[in-house]
Design a protein around this motif. Structure first.
Motif, PDB file in Angstrom:
ATOM      1  N   HIS A 197       0.383  46.147  73.141  1.00 41.12           N
ATOM      2  CA  HIS A 197       1.473  46.977  73.639  1.00 41.12           C
ATOM      3  C   HIS A 197       1.801  46.613  75.084  1.00 41.12           C
ATOM      4  O   HIS A 197       2.976  46.531  75.469  1.00 41.12           O
ATOM      5  N   HIS A 198       0.765  46.373  75.889  1.00 41.26           N
ATOM      6  CA  HIS A 198       0.990  46.026  77.288  1.00 41.26           C
ATOM      7  C   HIS A 198       1.688  44.683  77.414  1.00 41.26           C
ATOM      8  O   HIS A 198       2.585  44.505  78.254  1.00 41.26           O
ATOM      9  N   ARG A 199       1.303  43.723  76.566  1.00 43.41           N
ATOM     10  CA  ARG A 199       1.970  42.419  76.578  1.00 43.41           C
ATOM     11  C   ARG A 199       3.443  42.552  76.219  1.00 43.41           C
ATOM     12  O   ARG A 199       4.312  41.923  76.818  1.00 43.41           O
ATOM     13  N   GLU A 200       3.721  43.392  75.224  1.00 42.27           N
ATOM     14  CA  GLU A 200       5.108  43.614  74.823  1.00 42.27           C
ATOM     15  C   GLU A 200       5.906  44.235  75.968  1.00 42.27           C
ATOM     16  O   GLU A 200       7.053  43.841  76.232  1.00 42.27           O
ATOM     17  N   GLN A 201       5.293  45.181  76.658  1.00 36.84           N
ATOM     18  CA  GLN A 201       5.984  45.826  77.771  1.00 36.84           C
ATOM     19  C   GLN A 201       6.286  44.822  78.881  1.00 36.84           C
ATOM     20  O   GLN A 201       7.392  44.796  79.423  1.00 36.84           O
ATOM     21  N   ARG A 202       5.313  43.984  79.226  1.00 31.65           N
ATOM     22  CA  ARG A 202       5.535  42.980  80.263  1.00 31.65           C
ATOM     23  C   ARG A 202       6.641  42.007  79.859  1.00 31.65           C
ATOM     24  O   ARG A 202       7.441  41.574  80.689  1.00 31.65           O
ATOM     25  N   MET A 203       6.699  41.660  78.587  1.00 30.40           N
ATOM     26  CA  MET A 203       7.695  40.714  78.103  1.00 30.40           C
ATOM     27  C   MET A 203       9.104  41.326  78.158  1.00 30.40           C
ATOM     28  O   MET A 203      10.075  40.650  78.486  1.00 30.40           O
ATOM     29  N   LEU A 204       9.217  42.609  77.831  1.00 29.41           N
ATOM     30  CA  LEU A 204      10.524  43.256  77.769  1.00 29.41           C
ATOM     31  C   LEU A 204      11.009  43.753  79.128  1.00 29.41           C
ATOM     32  O   LEU A 204      12.215  43.967  79.308  1.00 29.41           O
ATOM     33  N   ASP A 205      10.092  43.932  80.060  1.00 29.70           N
ATOM     34  CA  ASP A 205      10.454  44.457  81.383  1.00 29.70           C
ATOM     35  C   ASP A 205      11.023  43.321  82.232  1.00 29.70           C
ATOM     36  O   ASP A 205      10.386  42.825  83.165  1.00 29.70           O
ATOM     37  N   ILE A 206      12.238  42.907  81.943  1.00 25.32           N
ATOM     38  CA  ILE A 206      12.859  41.738  82.573  1.00 25.32           C
ATOM     39  C   ILE A 206      13.045  41.939  84.067  1.00 25.32           C
ATOM     40  O   ILE A 206      12.843  41.024  84.866  1.00 25.32           O
ATOM     41  N   ASN A 207      13.445  43.142  84.477  1.00 25.63           N
ATOM     42  CA  ASN A 207      13.717  43.364  85.903  1.00 25.63           C
ATOM     43  C   ASN A 207      12.486  43.831  86.681  1.00 25.63           C
ATOM     44  O   ASN A 207      12.579  44.119  87.875  1.00 25.63           O
ATOM     45  N   ARG A 208      11.350  43.911  86.010  1.00 23.85           N
ATOM     46  CA  ARG A 208      10.067  44.214  86.656  1.00 23.85           C
ATOM     47  C   ARG A 208      10.083  45.528  87.438  1.00 23.85           C
ATOM     48  O   ARG A 208       9.541  45.616  88.539  1.00 23.85           O
ATOM     49  N   ASP A 209      10.690  46.564  86.846  1.00 31.67           N
ATOM     50  CA  ASP A 209      10.678  47.859  87.514  1.00 31.67           C
ATOM     51  C   ASP A 209       9.651  48.803  86.909  1.00 31.67           C
ATOM     52  O   ASP A 209       9.582  49.982  87.267  1.00 31.67           O
ATOM     53  N   GLY A 210       8.848  48.299  85.969  1.00 33.47           N
ATOM     54  CA  GLY A 210       7.781  49.109  85.388  1.00 33.47           C
ATOM     55  C   GLY A 210       8.188  49.906  84.169  1.00 33.47           C
ATOM     56  O   GLY A 210       7.348  50.584  83.569  1.00 33.47           O
ATOM     57  N   THR A 211       9.452  49.842  83.777  1.00 35.76           N
ATOM     58  CA  THR A 211       9.928  50.564  82.599  1.00 35.76           C
ATOM     59  C   THR A 211      10.728  49.613  81.715  1.00 35.76           C
ATOM     60  O   THR A 211      11.250  48.597  82.180  1.00 35.76           O
ATOM     61  N   VAL A 212      10.805  49.958  80.434  1.00 33.29           N
ATOM     62  CA  VAL A 212      11.594  49.176  79.481  1.00 33.29           C
ATOM     63  C   VAL A 212      12.806  50.009  79.096  1.00 33.29           C
ATOM     64  O   VAL A 212      12.676  51.051  78.439  1.00 33.29           O
ATOM     65  N   ASP A 213      13.980  49.563  79.518  1.00 34.82           N
ATOM     66  CA  ASP A 213      15.197  50.327  79.249  1.00 34.82           C
ATOM     67  C   ASP A 213      16.412  49.403  79.286  1.00 34.82           C
ATOM     68  O   ASP A 213      16.274  48.173  79.333  1.00 34.82           O
ATOM     69  N   ALA A 214      17.595  50.004  79.288  1.00 34.16           N
ATOM     70  CA  ALA A 214      18.827  49.225  79.254  1.00 34.16           C
ATOM     71  C   ALA A 214      18.974  48.327  80.483  1.00 34.16           C
ATOM     72  O   ALA A 214      19.659  47.300  80.428  1.00 34.16           O
ATOM     73  N   GLY A 215      18.337  48.695  81.586  1.00 36.29           N
ATOM     74  CA  GLY A 215      18.405  47.869  82.782  1.00 36.29           C
ATOM     75  C   GLY A 215      17.835  46.480  82.550  1.00 36.29           C
ATOM     76  O   GLY A 215      18.283  45.504  83.170  1.00 36.29           O
ATOM     77  N   ASP A 216      16.857  46.377  81.656  1.00 36.32           N
ATOM     78  CA  ASP A 216      16.269  45.071  81.356  1.00 36.32           C
ATOM     79  C   ASP A 216      17.238  44.200  80.572  1.00 36.32           C
ATOM     80  O   ASP A 216      17.273  42.977  80.756  1.00 36.32           O
ATOM     81  N   LEU A 217      18.031  44.811  79.706  1.00 37.48           N
ATOM     82  CA  LEU A 217      19.041  44.040  78.978  1.00 37.48           C
ATOM     83  C   LEU A 217      20.105  43.517  79.937  1.00 37.48           C
ATOM     84  O   LEU A 217      20.552  42.375  79.822  1.00 37.48           O
ATOM     85  N   ARG A 218      20.503  44.346  80.902  1.00 42.11           N
ATOM     86  CA  ARG A 218      21.478  43.896  81.898  1.00 42.11           C
ATOM     87  C   ARG A 218      20.900  42.743  82.724  1.00 42.11           C
ATOM     88  O   ARG A 218      21.592  41.758  83.000  1.00 42.11           O
ATOM     89  N   ALA A 219      19.623  42.871  83.111  1.00 40.80           N
ATOM     90  CA  ALA A 219      18.992  41.820  83.905  1.00 40.80           C
ATOM     91  C   ALA A 219      18.912  40.518  83.117  1.00 40.80           C
ATOM     92  O   ALA A 219      19.134  39.427  83.671  1.00 40.80           O
ATOM     93  N   ALA A 220      18.606  40.617  81.820  1.00 39.43           N
ATOM     94  CA  ALA A 220      18.537  39.413  80.978  1.00 39.43           C
ATOM     95  C   ALA A 220      19.908  38.774  80.834  1.00 39.43           C
ATOM     96  O   ALA A 220      20.046  37.542  80.853  1.00 39.43           O
ATOM     97  N   THR A 221      20.955  39.599  80.689  1.00 40.09           N
ATOM     98  CA  THR A 221      22.314  39.085  80.569  1.00 40.09           C
ATOM     99  C   THR A 221      22.723  38.336  81.839  1.00 40.09           C
ATOM    100  O   THR A 221      23.296  37.242  81.782  1.00 40.09           O
ATOM    101  N   GLU A 222      22.401  38.910  82.991  1.00 38.56           N
ATOM    102  CA  GLU A 222      22.724  38.263  84.266  1.00 38.56           C
ATOM    103  C   GLU A 222      21.945  36.969  84.436  1.00 38.56           C
ATOM    104  O   GLU A 222      22.476  35.968  84.928  1.00 38.56           O
TER     105      GLU A 222
END
Length: 256
Positions: A197-222
């Protein structure tokens, strides 16, 4: 094979991890009782855990006579194996970089092409160096980033207390979620599930803010739009817009 002045093994390894679809390394077999006992006799028990683990793996692979020590010949075998592994990684790294950075099409990266590659993968390597630092260093860095209120680069007693409370709360939440037998500890499959679970969270947390949310999708798009590396989430061998759809689905089903 790579025509470059960069020769640090650690940097090459990190680069391979940072590029999509590259294995981080080979898994180790469990150490045999013989090698563990030999390591203890050699004083490994007093070493840092990660150093002790590396030595145990070396003994397992190269201690041919089983005396718990590496002779000079055995050490040379270990060094030769490491050099061969590094050459393989160099070839793999070059193969993955060529399609994107070999502007003149001569099949090798010259200095200017390698410089262009470094500009792209450099930020990823720095991020990786932080992510794979020893646990104590990572926790200290996170504590400074989140709880150093006055920005002086140190934690006061009040800031330390806030950081400690945060980590204890986080640990309690992990135990509550993955402690299937309710004994208050994580063992075996429970610990493996928590790590996954922790590995999945680190992988999805693109913007490295400690949470997995829509902000990570925006960061990945950018990141994708600016030409920066992005993980190959759908496993098709390249990072493109379809990976954003896969990332969006993973974020949707991820539960903190």
């Amino acid at each position: 094979m790579i025509r470059t002045t960069l020769s640090a093994a650690a940097l090459l390894s990190a680069a391979l991890v940072a590029l999509p679809g590259t294995a981080a390394g080979q898994s180790s077999a469990e150490a045999s009782p013989r090698s563990i006992e030999g390591a203890r006799q050699a004083g490994v028990g007093q070493a840092r855990p990660e150093k002790a683990q590396r030595r145990t793996r070396l003994l397992e692979r190269f201690d041919a006579d089983g005396d718990g020590q590496l002779s000079e010949a055995e050490r040379e075998q270990a060094r030769a194996a490491r050099r061969a592994r590094l050459q393989e990684r160099k070839a793999e790294l070059e193969a993955r970089l060529l399609p994107r950075f070999d502007d003149n099409g001569n099949g090798v990266l010259d200095e200017s092409e390698w410089a262009a590659a470094k500009e792209v993968i450099g930020p990823v390597l720095r991020e990786r160096s932080h992510r794979y630092a020893p646990k104590r260093q990572r926790m200290h860095r996170i504590a400074l980033e989140r709880f150093d209120a006055d920005g002086n680069g140190q934690l006061s007693e009040t800031e330390k207390a806030a950081a400690k409370a945060h980590f204890e709360q986080r640990k309690a939440a992990i135990i509550e979620r993955f402690d299937a037998d309710g004994d208050g500890e994580l063992t075996g499959e429970e610990r493996n599930a928590a790590r996954a679970h922790h590995r999945e969270q680190r992988m999805l947390d693109i913007n490295r803010d400690g949470t997995v949310d829509a902000g990570d999708l925006r960061a990945a798009t950018e990141r994708l739009a600016s030409g920066q590396p992005l993980r190959d989430f759908n496993g098709d061998g390249s990072a493109n817009a379809t990976d954003l759809a896969e990332l969006a689905e993973r974020i949707r089903v991820f539960r903190p």
